[in-house]
Design an enzyme around this catalytic site. Structure first.
Site, PDB file in Angstrom:
ATOM      1  N   LYS A  22       0.793  -1.228  -0.160  1.00  9.08           N
ATOM      2  CA  LYS A  22       0.062   0.109  -0.039  1.00  9.08           C
ATOM      3  C   LYS A  22       0.915   1.221   0.042  1.00  9.08           C
ATOM      4  O   LYS A  22       0.566   2.104  -1.032  1.00  9.08           O
ATOM      5  CB  LYS A  22      -0.873  -0.063   1.202  1.00  9.08           C
ATOM      6  CG  LYS A  22      -1.528   1.351   1.547  1.00  9.08           C
ATOM      7  CD  LYS A  22      -2.368   1.430   2.743  1.00  9.08           C
ATOM      8  CE  LYS A  22      -1.387   1.853   3.835  1.00  9.08           C
ATOM      9  NZ  LYS A  22      -1.520   3.149   4.358  1.00  9.08           N
ATOM     10  N   CYS A 117      -4.511   8.659   9.898  1.00  8.26           N
ATOM     11  CA  CYS A 117      -4.664   7.975  11.138  1.00  8.26           C
ATOM     12  C   CYS A 117      -4.332   8.875  12.258  1.00  8.26           C
ATOM     13  O   CYS A 117      -3.218   9.402  12.274  1.00  8.26           O
ATOM     14  CB  CYS A 117      -3.600   6.549  11.119  1.00  8.26           C
ATOM     15  SG  CYS A 117      -4.738   5.297  10.832  1.00  8.26           S
ATOM     16  N   ARG A 397      -8.480   0.386   4.835  1.00  5.09           N
ATOM     17  CA  ARG A 397      -7.812   1.594   4.172  1.00  5.09           C
ATOM     18  C   ARG A 397      -6.349   0.819   3.735  1.00  5.09           C
ATOM     19  O   ARG A 397      -5.884   1.311   2.877  1.00  5.09           O
ATOM     20  CB  ARG A 397      -7.217   2.284   5.406  1.00  5.09           C
ATOM     21  CG  ARG A 397      -8.216   3.579   5.745  1.00  5.09           C
ATOM     22  CD  ARG A 397      -7.964   4.523   6.531  1.00  5.09           C
ATOM     23  NE  ARG A 397      -6.541   4.897   6.084  1.00  5.09           N
ATOM     24  CZ  ARG A 397      -5.514   5.663   6.567  1.00  5.09           C
ATOM     25  NH1 ARG A 397      -5.580   5.804   8.028  1.00  5.09           N
ATOM     26  NH2 ARG A 397      -4.353   5.737   6.155  1.00  5.09           N
TER      27      ARG A 397
HETATM   28  C1  UD1 Z   1       4.743   6.610   6.816  1.00  6.24           C
HETATM   29  C2  UD1 Z   1       3.862   5.525   6.325  1.00  6.24           C
HETATM   30  C3  UD1 Z   1       3.381   4.892   7.715  1.00  6.24           C
HETATM   31  C4  UD1 Z   1       4.294   4.571   8.688  1.00  6.24           C
HETATM   32  C5  UD1 Z   1       5.550   5.758   8.699  1.00  6.24           C
HETATM   33  C6  UD1 Z   1       6.842   5.401   9.686  1.00  6.24           C
HETATM   34  C7  UD1 Z   1       3.022   5.823   4.206  1.00  6.24           C
HETATM   35  C8  UD1 Z   1       1.807   6.362   3.642  1.00  6.24           C
HETATM   36  N1  UD1 Z   1       2.694   5.978   5.427  1.00  6.24           N
HETATM   37  O1  UD1 Z   1       4.150   7.493   7.208  1.00  6.24           O
HETATM   38  O2  UD1 Z   1       2.464   3.906   7.506  1.00  6.24           O
HETATM   39  O3  UD1 Z   1       3.922   4.315   9.900  1.00  6.24           O
HETATM   40  O4  UD1 Z   1       5.900   6.031   7.572  1.00  6.24           O
HETATM   41  O5  UD1 Z   1       7.405   4.226   9.048  1.00  6.24           O
HETATM   42  O6  UD1 Z   1       3.997   5.370   3.521  1.00  6.24           O
HETATM   43  N2  UD1 Z   1       8.015  13.832  10.991  1.00  6.24           N
HETATM   44  C9  UD1 Z   1       8.201  15.154  11.285  1.00  6.24           C
HETATM   45  N3  UD1 Z   1       8.466  16.278  10.282  1.00  6.24           N
HETATM   46  C10 UD1 Z   1       7.991  15.866   8.986  1.00  6.24           C
HETATM   47  C11 UD1 Z   1       7.697  14.411   8.737  1.00  6.24           C
HETATM   48  C12 UD1 Z   1       7.597  13.552   9.660  1.00  6.24           C
HETATM   49  O7  UD1 Z   1       8.608  15.587  12.542  1.00  6.24           O
HETATM   50  O8  UD1 Z   1       7.741  16.540   7.955  1.00  6.24           O
HETATM   51  C13 UD1 Z   1       7.877  12.870  12.193  1.00  6.24           C
HETATM   52  C14 UD1 Z   1       6.692  12.299  12.409  1.00  6.24           C
HETATM   53  O9  UD1 Z   1       5.887  13.150  13.378  1.00  6.24           O
HETATM   54  C15 UD1 Z   1       6.926  11.058  12.767  1.00  6.24           C
HETATM   55  C16 UD1 Z   1       8.231  10.601  12.177  1.00  6.24           C
HETATM   56  O10 UD1 Z   1       8.786  11.914  11.734  1.00  6.24           O
HETATM   57  O11 UD1 Z   1       7.074  11.084  14.227  1.00  6.24           O
HETATM   58  C17 UD1 Z   1       8.083   9.670  11.083  1.00  6.24           C
HETATM   59  O12 UD1 Z   1       7.330  10.206  10.377  1.00  6.24           O
HETATM   60  P1  UD1 Z   1       7.181   9.863   8.502  1.00  6.24           P
HETATM   61  O13 UD1 Z   1       8.348   8.574   8.240  1.00  6.24           O
HETATM   62  O14 UD1 Z   1       7.036  10.804   7.863  1.00  6.24           O
HETATM   63  O15 UD1 Z   1       5.816   8.707   8.483  1.00  6.24           O
HETATM   64  P2  UD1 Z   1       4.880   8.952   7.430  1.00  6.24           P
HETATM   65  O16 UD1 Z   1       5.505   9.123   5.998  1.00  6.24           O
HETATM   66  O17 UD1 Z   1       3.709  10.138   7.700  1.00  6.24           O
END
Ligand code: UD1
Length: 430
Positions: A22, A117, A397
């Site tokens: 996904k 989520c 989802r």
């Molecule tokens: C993606 C996955 C999700 C998974 C997560 C971590 C997708 C669509 N979703 O989510 O299923 O749980 O990776 O493996 O692929 N953060 C910041 N600033 C940013 C971006 C992120 O502080 O600009 C923090 C977030 O709050 C979190 C951490 O970094 O604590 C990891 O987030 P991230 O790897 O970005 O997760 P997603 O891409 O949202």
């Protein structure tokens, strides 16, 4: 509203085929509009998130043809609108991948701030930092991110936090920027690599995906491709955990065992037997499992998306286990639901302290989010007696045909729409 009705206590036995990833599909679908030529993508999972993203893409003019349930053709040459509507963003967070894709191709994108989520604060500062470093002007206007640039220019970007989403978004935009971009402290997840392979098959020049330094030489144009998405690491891991919790024997087929190593290692550590072959893993849980410690980490560490399923398994393992969540700070909301089944779990800040019980008892539960939903299904399958799960739309989802795949392994689970169907199920399974 539909529910899952489950009669637990049957060990899962047999084989299950895993679908396309996904999270890779979301990135690849978004990136497919970066060329004006037609792209063919295979192994797209038929789940709500991918379907909503495709609706969002159609709403701006992408032409999407479904060849079969898992194969789509996408043509982005007719895109006439660079503004994504709020309704899509509210449904799936990953619509924000359209910022990187549209900004890269058209140098302009407007996308509402993301939902998704509810598992903690989900900042997007690293995405914005990356777009700005490429020369985009990024503003928040009436709750939407507006990113625009005359030209995007490659840059050296150090991510302050390892972020899957930011790595993917910046990689897309940078692949059509002028010159060279280096992303340091990049995420290494399999879907980051899959997106890089996909973009490279369209003519991009990306090296180092899968390590923490990604080097991108921008190109002016991308072209058509045919591409097959990798298998879903988390769907596979979920079935592995379901086998463990129910003391089953399940062969999980069509996987890349390397992507499952952190999950496999933990299952072996707690007493499962895991056999790997080229594209399958077999999990056998012949005896009662025992405690361990788990900390979620970016890949290749133990995935946060497997944390709830692991807790559901450890809730039944002998001894005290500790699970620390280091990625999202609010990812233990489902623990109250497990407690209804008799689990003994205390949450202290970002840590769950689990005193294994010898059995769960069926209960009525409400699914709080996607992966927690999978964990509650696993717990219900392992429990004595009946359970019901509400709000299963969260599970849809990210899992395709979950109840059918489980039924094929001998599980007594059905989707029911009302009291009569629930009663019928209870009568049937006794
Ligand atoms: C993606 C996955 C999700 C998974 C997560 C971590 C997708 C669509 N979703 O989510 O299923 O749980 O990776 O493996 O692929 N953060 C910041 N600033 C940013 C971006 C992120 O502080 O600009 C923090 C977030 O709050 C979190 C951490 O970094 O604590 C990891 O987030 P991230 O790897 O970005 O997760 P997603 O891409 O949202």
């Amino acid at each position: 509203m539909d529910q899952y009705a489950v009669k637990g206590g049957t060990p899962l036995v047999g084989e299950v085929e895993i679908g396309g990833a996904k999270n890779a599909a979301l990135a690849i679908l978004a990136a497919s509009i970066m060329t004006d030529e037609t792209v063919l993508i295979e192994n797209v999972p038929d789940v709500r998130d991918t379907n909503v993203l495709m609706q969002a893409m159609s709403s701006v003019g992408a032409v999407i043809t479904r060849i079969d349930r898992h194969t789509v053709k996408i043509n982005g040459s007719q895109i006439h609108n660079l503004v994504i509507e709020d309704e899509y963003m509210k449904k799936i967070r990953a619509s924000y991948y359209l910022i990187g894709a549209l900004l890269g191709k058209y140098k302009h994108a407007e996308v509402p701030l993301p939902g998704g989520c509810n598992i903690g604060v989900r900042a997007i500062d690293q995405h914005i930092k990356g777009f700005k470093a490429l020369g985009a002007n990024v503003r928040i206007v009436h709750g939407a991110i507006v990113a625009e640039a005359k030209h995007l220019t490659g840059n050296h970007i150090f991510m302050d936090k390892v972020s899957v989403g930011a790595t993917i978004n910046v990689m897309m935009a940078a692949s059509m920027a002028e010159g060279k971009t280096i992303i340091e402290n990049a995420a290494k997840e399999p879907h980051v690599v899959d997106l890089a392979n996909f973009l490279n098959s369209m003519g991009a020049n990306i090296k180092g995906a899968g390590t923490d330094v990604i080097r991108i030489k921008g190109v002016t144009k991308l072209h058509k491709t045919e591409y097959m998405i990798i298998p879903d690491q988390i769907e596979a891991g979920t079935f592995m955990m379901a086998a463990a919790a129910t003391k089953g024997d399940v062969t999980v087929k069509n996987v890349i065992p390397k992507h499952l190593e952190s999950i496999t290692a933990k299952l072996i550590e707690i007493g499962c037997e895991v056999e790997e072959s080229d594209d399958a893993v077999r999990v056998v849980a012949a005896k009662r499992l025992h405690n361990t410690q788990v900390k979620t980490l970016p890949y290749p560490g133990f995935p946060t998306d497997m944390q709830p399923q692991m807790v559901a398994v450890l809730g039944l393992a002998q001894g005290t286990s500790i699970v620390s969540e280091s990625i999202f700070e609010n990812r233990f909301k489902y623990v109250d639901e497990l407690t209804k089944m008799g689990a003994e779990i205390k949450v202290e800040s970002t840590m769950a302290i689990i005193d294994g019980v010898s059995k769960y008892l069926g209960a009525g539960m409400t699914v709080p989010d996607l992966r927690a939903g999978a964990a509650l299904v696993i717990a219900a399958l392992a429990a004595d007696g009946f359970s019901t799960l509400d709000e299963i739309q969260y599970i849809e989802r990210g899992y395709e045909d979950l109840e059918y795949k489980l039924q094929a392994l001998g599980a007594q689970i059905e989707r029911v729409s009302d009291e009569t169907q629930l009663k019928k199920f209870q009568l049937k399974v006794g």
